[in-house]
Design an enzyme around this catalytic site. Structure first.
Site, PDB file in Angstrom:
ATOM      1  N   ASP A 188      -4.361  -1.606   6.667  1.00  0.00           N
ATOM      2  CA  ASP A 188      -3.120  -2.392   6.694  1.00  0.00           C
ATOM      3  C   ASP A 188      -2.059  -1.756   7.591  1.00  0.00           C
ATOM      4  OD1 ASP A 188      -4.166  -4.276   4.912  1.00  0.00           O
ATOM      5  OD2 ASP A 188      -3.547  -3.113   3.178  1.00  0.00           O
TER       6      ASP A 188
ATOM      7  N   ARG B 278       3.426   5.833  -5.824  1.00  0.00           N
ATOM      8  CA  ARG B 278       4.219   4.924  -4.988  1.00  0.00           C
ATOM      9  C   ARG B 278       5.729   5.148  -5.103  1.00  0.00           C
ATOM     10  NH1 ARG B 278       0.094   4.636  -2.297  1.00  0.00           N
ATOM     11  NH2 ARG B 278      -1.221   2.787  -2.219  1.00  0.00           N
TER      12      ARG B 278
ATOM     13  N   ASP C  46       1.432  -2.790  -5.844  1.00  0.00           N
ATOM     14  CA  ASP C  46       2.138  -1.779  -5.060  1.00  0.00           C
ATOM     15  C   ASP C  46       3.387  -2.317  -4.384  1.00  0.00           C
ATOM     16  OD1 ASP C  46       0.537   0.314  -5.744  1.00  0.00           O
ATOM     17  OD2 ASP C  46      -0.730   0.228  -3.965  1.00  0.00           O
TER      18      ASP C  46
ATOM     19  N   SER D 297     -11.165  -1.610  -0.537  1.00  0.00           N
ATOM     20  CA  SER D 297      -9.760  -1.221  -0.556  1.00  0.00           C
ATOM     21  C   SER D 297      -9.645   0.022  -1.428  1.00  0.00           C
ATOM     22  CB  SER D 297      -8.899  -2.357  -1.126  1.00  0.00           C
ATOM     23  OG  SER D 297      -7.543  -1.958  -1.206  1.00  0.00           O
TER      24      SER D 297
END
Length: 420
Positions: A21, A100, A129, A181
């Site tokens: 990404d 995160r 996320d 992922s």
């Protein structure tokens, strides 16, 4: 999907991991916004994933790359407080969830230092996320705009992203056949996508290259391994009698747990955004720490505190999973947890065998367990005749209700003994 009208920015700070990404985001942002792109990567234990990151970021159009070492803060300020709380989310040990907010906080600090007018992340519009990043950004920089291209861009699948990367000569470590992922940090590794999207498919944990932090239980040694962990006020400080820094401690337990097939979790969880999602998680060291900490609390916490703390753990886990780390409630719950940990000091020995964690020993100078009280042999510290009065009082509401029911049934001509 049509793109919203785009504001123009002079400088955008990008949360950059070097994965699929964010790899395509640097050239895409330059094409669509014409802004200077500053990439920021938070080192939370990805290790090999950080190799060649600066060269890659600069080659694809970033003006600079910050690689911030956040490992110590990650463990001491996020992981350990969560262990002390005993918090999980539907069995998941919250690996990505508490990384995160930390990364986002550091990104905000750099964005302010650089005078950026926007922050960009590569989280999808279906995931958790995006919430965790943006709530943290809002907590520390409510004035800075957030760009989330996955909500509106044309690269709305991993296949399209890979094609875009190939067209722009962006090097990737994956291809269309291996693009699970993944998210990796010191605490865990998550796997999603591909064949895992169908819960009917068995997770390929025995397939070479799938697991990265350890082996499957079938591939683990045929002999058990014992590990002893020492805690001081709920904080792990030593393994097998050797004191060590908290980061080193988790790395060592990852090695020990990984080779014994510990900490592999395959679940379908309820995402914050409303859908169910299947993931396979590897958390070898963390699984050992949770088991050891829970075992020590069994002998050092009184019943009421232990039971109430279990309720707090559920709420704590939900807050962390939902990205609400920087909230008054999470801080208040941590204060409660810290109070409960004052006597959670001692040693726990666990036997690890082919994915199983078997308690072997637990000791503490603050232990509330009394062998004299609990023994089936003769003792002089517990009068068993006291239990009769206790049961009479404890069971009084049941007895009163039964007597009342008996009287009502007799008044109505119903034989009480025939009523279930």
């Amino acid at each position: 999907m049509n793109k919203p009208q785009q504001k123009q920015y002079k400088k955008i700070v990008l949360a950059y991991s070097g994965g699929l990404d964010t790899s395509v985001l640097i050239p895409w942002l330059k094409e669509n916004y014409g802004a200077e792109i500053i990439a920021v990567s938070g080192n939370v234990g990805q290790k090999s994933e950080l190799e060649g990151l600066e060269e890659k970021a600069l080659a694809t159009g970033a003006s600079k790359l910050y690689i911030e070492d956040l490992n110590q803060e990650f463990v001491d300020e996020y992981i350990i407080p969560t262990i002390k709380a005993g918090a999980t989310y539907e069995q998941y040990l919250l690996g990505t969830s508490f990384a995160r907010p930390l990364i986002a906080k550091r990104i905000v600090e750099i964005a302010k230092k650089e005078g950026a007018d926007a922050i960009c992340h590569g989280c999808t519009g279906k995931g958790n996320d995006q919430v965790r990043f943006e709530l943290a950004i809002k907590a520390f920089a409510p004035e800075i705009d957030i760009i989330a291209p996955w909500r509106f861009w044309e690269l709305n699948s991993r296949e399209k992203e890979i094609e875009y990367a190939e067209q722009h000569h962006i090097p990737l470590k994956i291809n269309k056949e291996t693009n699970y992922s993944k998210d990796k940090n010191l605490w865990h590794l998550s796997h999603e996508g591909l064949d895992l999207e169908d819960p009917a498919n068995e997770a390929p944990i025995n397939k070479e290259g799938f697991l990265e932090l350890g082996v499957s239980p079938e591939q683990a040694p045929d002999q058990p391994e014992y590990v002893t962990i020492h805690f001081e006020q709920g904080v792990p400080t030593a393994v097998n009698g050797e004191e060590m820094n908290s980061v080193e401690l988790i790395e060592l337990l990852n090695t020990i747990g990984g080779k014994n097939g510990i900490g592999i979790l395959d679940i379908v969880e309820n995402r914050l955004v409303g859908m169910k999602s299947r993931g396979v998680y590897e958390t070898p060291g963390g699984t050992i720490l949770y088991a050891a900490h829970q075992k020590l609390e069994e002998i050092t916490l009184d019943k009421e505190t232990q039971h109430y703390k279990n309720q707090v753990a559920l709420k704590f886990g939900e807050l962390v999973y939902n990205g609400l780390w920087y909230t008054p409630l999470r801080k208040a719950l941590s204060a409660f947890v810290d109070e409960t940990q004052k006597n959670v000091t001692g040693d726990v020995t666990l036997k690890l065998y082919k994915g199983n964690i078997i308690p072997a020993s637990v000791t503490s100078k603050y232990s509330l367990y009394s062998a004299g009280m609990a023994t089936f042999d003769e003792d002089d510290c517990y009068d068993q005749s006291d239990s009769a009065g206790f049961i009479n009082l404890f069971g009084l509401p049941i007895k009163v209700r039964a007597l009342q029911d008996q009287q009502l049934f007799e008044e109505e001509g119903i034989h009480f003994s025939n009523v279930e």
